[in-house]
Design an enzyme around this catalytic site. Sequence first.
Site, PDB file in Angstrom:
ATOM      1  N   PHE A 126     -67.543 -63.684 -18.459  1.00 54.20           N
ATOM      2  CA  PHE A 126     -67.697 -63.810 -17.014  1.00 54.20           C
ATOM      3  C   PHE A 126     -67.109 -65.155 -16.560  1.00 54.20           C
ATOM      4  O   PHE A 126     -67.373 -66.181 -17.181  1.00 54.20           O
ATOM      5  CB  PHE A 126     -69.188 -63.733 -16.681  1.00 54.20           C
ATOM      6  CG  PHE A 126     -69.498 -63.524 -15.232  1.00 54.20           C
ATOM      7  CD1 PHE A 126     -69.413 -62.265 -14.665  1.00 54.20           C
ATOM      8  CD2 PHE A 126     -69.896 -64.584 -14.432  1.00 54.20           C
ATOM      9  CE1 PHE A 126     -69.717 -62.067 -13.326  1.00 54.20           C
ATOM     10  CE2 PHE A 126     -70.198 -64.398 -13.093  1.00 54.20           C
ATOM     11  CZ  PHE A 126     -70.102 -63.138 -12.545  1.00 54.20           C
TER      12      PHE A 126
ATOM     13  N   ASP B 209     -75.677 -65.564 -23.163  1.00 50.59           N
ATOM     14  CA  ASP B 209     -75.935 -65.294 -21.754  1.00 50.59           C
ATOM     15  C   ASP B 209     -76.512 -63.877 -21.647  1.00 50.59           C
ATOM     16  O   ASP B 209     -75.867 -62.904 -22.063  1.00 50.59           O
ATOM     17  CB  ASP B 209     -74.633 -65.421 -20.942  1.00 50.59           C
ATOM     18  CG  ASP B 209     -74.886 -65.316 -19.438  1.00 50.59           C
ATOM     19  OD1 ASP B 209     -75.844 -64.628 -19.044  1.00 50.59           O
ATOM     20  OD2 ASP B 209     -74.095 -65.897 -18.667  1.00 50.59           O
TER      21      ASP B 209
ATOM     22  N   TYR C  53     -81.854 -62.346 -10.667  1.00 49.69           N
ATOM     23  CA  TYR C  53     -81.680 -61.405  -9.549  1.00 49.69           C
ATOM     24  C   TYR C  53     -81.031 -60.085  -9.934  1.00 49.69           C
ATOM     25  O   TYR C  53     -80.774 -59.264  -9.069  1.00 49.69           O
ATOM     26  CB  TYR C  53     -80.902 -62.064  -8.401  1.00 49.69           C
ATOM     27  CG  TYR C  53     -79.566 -62.695  -8.775  1.00 49.69           C
ATOM     28  CD1 TYR C  53     -78.440 -61.912  -8.980  1.00 49.69           C
ATOM     29  CD2 TYR C  53     -79.444 -64.065  -8.917  1.00 49.69           C
ATOM     30  CE1 TYR C  53     -77.227 -62.486  -9.323  1.00 49.69           C
ATOM     31  CE2 TYR C  53     -78.237 -64.650  -9.260  1.00 49.69           C
ATOM     32  CZ  TYR C  53     -77.127 -63.852  -9.463  1.00 49.69           C
ATOM     33  OH  TYR C  53     -75.937 -64.416  -9.810  1.00 49.69           O
ATOM     34  N   LYS C  54     -80.740 -59.879 -11.217  1.00 44.36           N
ATOM     35  CA  LYS C  54     -80.140 -58.600 -11.631  1.00 44.36           C
ATOM     36  C   LYS C  54     -81.262 -57.649 -12.046  1.00 44.36           C
ATOM     37  O   LYS C  54     -82.020 -57.208 -11.192  1.00 44.36           O
ATOM     38  CB  LYS C  54     -79.100 -58.861 -12.706  1.00 44.36           C
ATOM     39  CG  LYS C  54     -77.885 -59.598 -12.118  1.00 44.36           C
ATOM     40  CD  LYS C  54     -76.890 -60.059 -13.149  1.00 44.36           C
ATOM     41  CE  LYS C  54     -75.722 -60.768 -12.455  1.00 44.36           C
ATOM     42  NZ  LYS C  54     -74.941 -61.596 -13.376  1.00 44.36           N
TER      43      LYS C  54
ATOM     44  N   ARG D 285     -68.110 -49.430 -11.301  1.00 46.18           N
ATOM     45  CA  ARG D 285     -69.227 -49.831 -12.157  1.00 46.18           C
ATOM     46  C   ARG D 285     -70.530 -49.276 -11.605  1.00 46.18           C
ATOM     47  O   ARG D 285     -70.811 -49.405 -10.410  1.00 46.18           O
ATOM     48  CB  ARG D 285     -69.260 -51.355 -12.198  1.00 46.18           C
ATOM     49  CG  ARG D 285     -70.139 -51.944 -13.249  1.00 46.18           C
ATOM     50  CD  ARG D 285     -69.930 -53.438 -13.348  1.00 46.18           C
ATOM     51  NE  ARG D 285     -70.477 -54.139 -12.189  1.00 46.18           N
ATOM     52  CZ  ARG D 285     -70.922 -55.399 -12.209  1.00 46.18           C
ATOM     53  NH1 ARG D 285     -70.845 -56.100 -13.325  1.00 46.18           N
ATOM     54  NH2 ARG D 285     -71.395 -55.972 -11.129  1.00 46.18           N
TER      55      ARG D 285
HETATM   56  C1  LIG Z   1     -74.296 -62.653 -12.847  1.00 45.14           C
HETATM   57  C2  LIG Z   1     -73.820 -63.557 -13.914  1.00 45.14           C
HETATM   58  C3  LIG Z   1     -73.920 -64.935 -13.764  1.00 45.14           C
HETATM   59  C4  LIG Z   1     -74.426 -65.499 -12.467  1.00 45.14           C
HETATM   60  O1  LIG Z   1     -74.426 -66.863 -12.420  1.00 45.14           O
HETATM   61  P1  LIG Z   1     -75.014 -67.595 -11.130  1.00 45.14           P
HETATM   62  O2  LIG Z   1     -75.047 -69.002 -11.532  1.00 45.14           O
HETATM   63  O3  LIG Z   1     -76.346 -66.988 -10.841  1.00 45.14           O
HETATM   64  O4  LIG Z   1     -74.111 -67.321  -9.979  1.00 45.14           O
HETATM   65  C5  LIG Z   1     -73.524 -65.732 -14.825  1.00 45.14           C
HETATM   66  N1  LIG Z   1     -73.032 -65.187 -15.960  1.00 45.14           N
HETATM   67  C6  LIG Z   1     -72.924 -63.855 -16.124  1.00 45.14           C
HETATM   68  C7  LIG Z   1     -72.400 -63.289 -17.390  1.00 45.14           C
HETATM   69  C8  LIG Z   1     -73.297 -63.006 -15.092  1.00 45.14           C
HETATM   70  O5  LIG Z   1     -73.176 -61.690 -15.237  1.00 45.14           O
END
Ligand SMILES: *Cc1c(COP(=O)(O)O)cnc(C)c1O
Length: 416
Positions: free
Chosen positions: A136, A203, A228-229, A375
């Site tokens: 990501f 992560d 938040y996911k 997705r």
């Molecule tokens: C959603 C997501 C994030 C989100 O990071 P924020 O700091 O909350 O914006 C980070 N890494 C991965 C792999 C994600 O899917």
Amino acid sequence: MSALIERVRAVRSRDDAVAIDRDDVLAGKREAFLLPAGVIYLDGNSLGPLTKSAAAQVERTTTIEWGEGLIRSWNTADWIHLPRTIAAKIAPLIGTSAHNVVVTDSTSVNLFKVLSAALDKAEPGRRVLLSEPGNFPTDLYIADSAAALKGAELRLAEDIEGALSDDVAVVMLTQVDYRTGLKRDMAALTHCVHAAGALAVWDLAHSAGAFPVALDAAGADFAVGCGYKYLNGGPGAPAFVFASDRHLDVKQPLSGWFAHAEPFAFERTFRPADGIARFLTGTAPVLSMSALSAALDAFADVDLRSVREKSVALCELMIALVEARCADHVRLASPREPHRRGSQVSFHCEEGYAVMQALIAQGVIGDFRAPDILRFGMAPLYVSYVDVFDAAAALADILATRSWDREAFRARAAVT
Ligand SMILES: *Cc1c(COP(=O)(O)O)cnc(C)c1O
């Protein structure tokens, strides 16, 4: 193959899907959520929906705790301990103990803290931070910064195991790939990383709350994850940090006053708190914390093994229906083997952006990821088999009639 998977693969009609819902042990959980009528929500991997308990708690925290309690609520409503009390709810979801987890800041910020700490702890002579090019983007941007701070080199390799040379200090991986849903074997990879003399940072953005995670059993060194996911904490919810018992003594570079042993002693000199609290930085966002805390209660009586079983079945159903009806237009982007997938299904689709906009216009909310990925997140606490049936039918109709082929569906919004 499980009886449930056989049953979903045999679905031919909407009634078949309704019948599976009737036997679903998690079906009642949908009651905990405030989903709008007419919406099929397959985007909980980007933003989990509102729970009734979070809505009520934010109202209480705002009007009673803040409105009436004012500053007293730091003690009387126990705001001060929210980073730890919420962590205690997350710990069982990720296979560790409450004293190894704290809730704070965003995933990106927490990643910076743990990468910096991990690079500090690496053996002398090891200066490489290893990750993969498809990770990501925020993870890679943050890795750039942590590597620059620590004088390390960020190296990206498709084949992580093959790249474990003796200069690698830290390996940073996201367990579930955000585009394809590919799920890594955390235990096996962590074992390889350790055998090569490096530390493993995971992560869990698309893992926590989606299936059982076993950080301690895997021997993970550090982890971060998103509130938040699949945890449904609300837009911009605080994230979490995990450090194993071996690493509760580290230094992290954003040590603010809440990481101090005695924040309210107001000492000039920084003395780190014992244990995981040293990963805190500043004052917690109490309204967001209260939403996340209440949202997590939806998991209190849930066996994550049944969440995983249903997630696999929902994904299998989506793949079977879409491949049966849309094969001319889409191609599976996710691994075909269930054990190699997280809780999402992705398809390559030309004009995928417009197709997804057309689906959303019909109330089927998934998302699009560049360059061409449709997705669909499957969150078993509120997604039903009939939802998946209806979503696949809507997609098939949109593709067959080309109803996506309109200027309005091609116009890109700021957030995709
Ligand atoms: C959603 C997501 C994030 C989100 O990071 P924020 O700091 O909350 O914006 C980070 N890494 C991965 C792999 C994600 O899917």
